[in-house]
Design a protein around this motif. Structure first.
Motif: not given
Length: 384
Positions: A101-107, A120-130, A177-178
């Motif tokens: 979670h600290k490697r700055d990688i999108g998967m 849909v928008e909540e799914n996309v926002a999830y990583g930003l909130k995390a 998005v992240i």
């Protein structure tokens, strides 16, 4: 930012819309360096000292048959698999001991991994909130990501209301998005039908080019890899067999495995003898053709020729037309040689004065500069 998004939205998967184009700075991306990577599962060694240099902003594909180690390597980069040996770096930073979670990688996963209870928008926002992005920034970044994959009109929908192509776009938006340094994609199109796979691979490639993000993509689909990659690493049983551009991999395979795995190849036993500055390559008892080699060689060899690298000629290997398929711009022939071996030859309709018929006696030749030649004993490439 200039938005060229068509004002009308498409129905269905929305995959027929033109890609959104933004005039903006690229996402910060990094190179990836892997040195002597080893992965073991008990007594089984899945990766056997793999080394790769992936350039900043490159679309790099790991391609190979099931069980070759490509997904294992991707998961080691992501931090999901332990590392038994070797060194992994993103840019100048060694990441072996950095948590996933600290490697700055999108998967982006094969099964999309979308939360079914979130829109849909909540799914996309999830990583930003995390990642604890300020709440005031989240709506704008989510909207931007949805526009990039052209599903902003689906923002309020739930996953069970989406088609497979739309769900894949949600997974892409969530990864983009992240704004990660590296994007990893594990067979993201394998669950889609053939037509949608072709459409989505175009979307993915154009987005990657637009954003300039370093992307490592895993697939077993050769055509997909050739279509979207800047470079490809062919893997077999935990070993890298060849790294090159799609054109290099296809035109100049460095060993018989790559020649047989990518596209269609005809393999012919032949003999090689040295003559002056050239080698003479002979098949059966036919007069040989001169061929430039990397080094002096005499003995048994294996010649690999693509269907389009063989042609009908006045002189050459004798054979008989056994079958043909008319495919519009070319005809695909199956030719039986005198020892019973079958060859596939593609002849473009614009280049042929007449069609060859079943049962017709023909002769087949090749351009020595176009085909590949390997040592029969070691598989070492001999041709330039």
């Amino acid at each position: 930012m200039t938005d060229y998004l068509a004002k009308n939205t498409a129905g269905g998967d929305g995959c027929l819309l033109p890609l959104v184009c933004y005039q903006e700075e690229n996402i910060l991306s990094n190179s990836v360096t892997i040195r002597d990577a080893v992965k073991k599962y008990g007594d089984f060694t899945a990766l056997k000292g793999v080394s790769l240099d992936i350039k900043e902003g490159e679309f790099f594909t790991l391609l190979g048959p099931s069980g070759c180690g490509k997904t294992t390597l991707l998961r080691m980069i992501a931090g999901f698999n332990s590392i038994e040996g070797g060194e992994f770096c993103i840019g100048d930073q060694r990441i072996n001991d950095i948590p996933a979670h600290k490697r700055d990688i999108g998967m982006v996963f094969q099964n999309y991994a979308i939360f079914p209870h979130l829109s849909v928008e909540e799914n996309v926002a999830y990583g930003l909130k995390a990642r604890k992005v300020p709440k005031s920034e989240i709506p704008g970044r989510v909207e931007k990501a949805l526009k990039q994959v052209q599903i902003e009109h689906l923002a309020k929908r739930m996953p069970n209301e989406l088609s497979g192509g739309q769900q894949q776009r949600v997974a892409l938006a969530r990864a983009f998005v992240i704004e990660p340094n590296i994007l990893l994609m594990d067979e993201p199109l394998s669950n889609l039908d053939a037509k949608l796979r072709v459409q989505m691979r175009g979307v993915i490639k154009k987005l990657q080019r637009q954003l300039g993000i370093t992307t490592i993509y895993v697939t077993h689909d050769q055509q997909e890899a050739l279509a979207i990659s800047d470079r490809i690493a062919i893997m077999r049983e935990g070993v890298i067999m060849q790294v090159g551009t799609p054109r290099e991999i296809y035109a100049k395979p460095q060993n018989p495995f790559v020649a047989g795995f990518i596209g269609v190849s005809n393999f012919l036993d032949c003999t090689v003898r040295t003559a002056a500055d050239d080698a003479i390559v002979s098949i059966y008892d036919e007069p040989g053709l001169p061929m430039k080699l990397r080094k002096a060689y005499s003995g048994s060899a294996l010649l690999s020729a693509r269907p389009e690298q063989l042609f009908f000629a006045e002189h050459g290997m004798p054979g008989t037309v056994r079958f043909y398929t008319f495919l519009g711009d070319f005809i695909q022939y199956e030719i039986e040689l005198k020892d019973g071996q079958m060859l596939q030859i593609n002849e473009y309709t614009k280049d042929m004065p007449m069609q060859h018929e079943i049962g017709e006696k023909v002769r087949i030749s090749f351009n020595p500069a176009a085909v590949s030649l390997y040592s029969k004993e070691t598989g070492e490439v001999l041709s330039l």
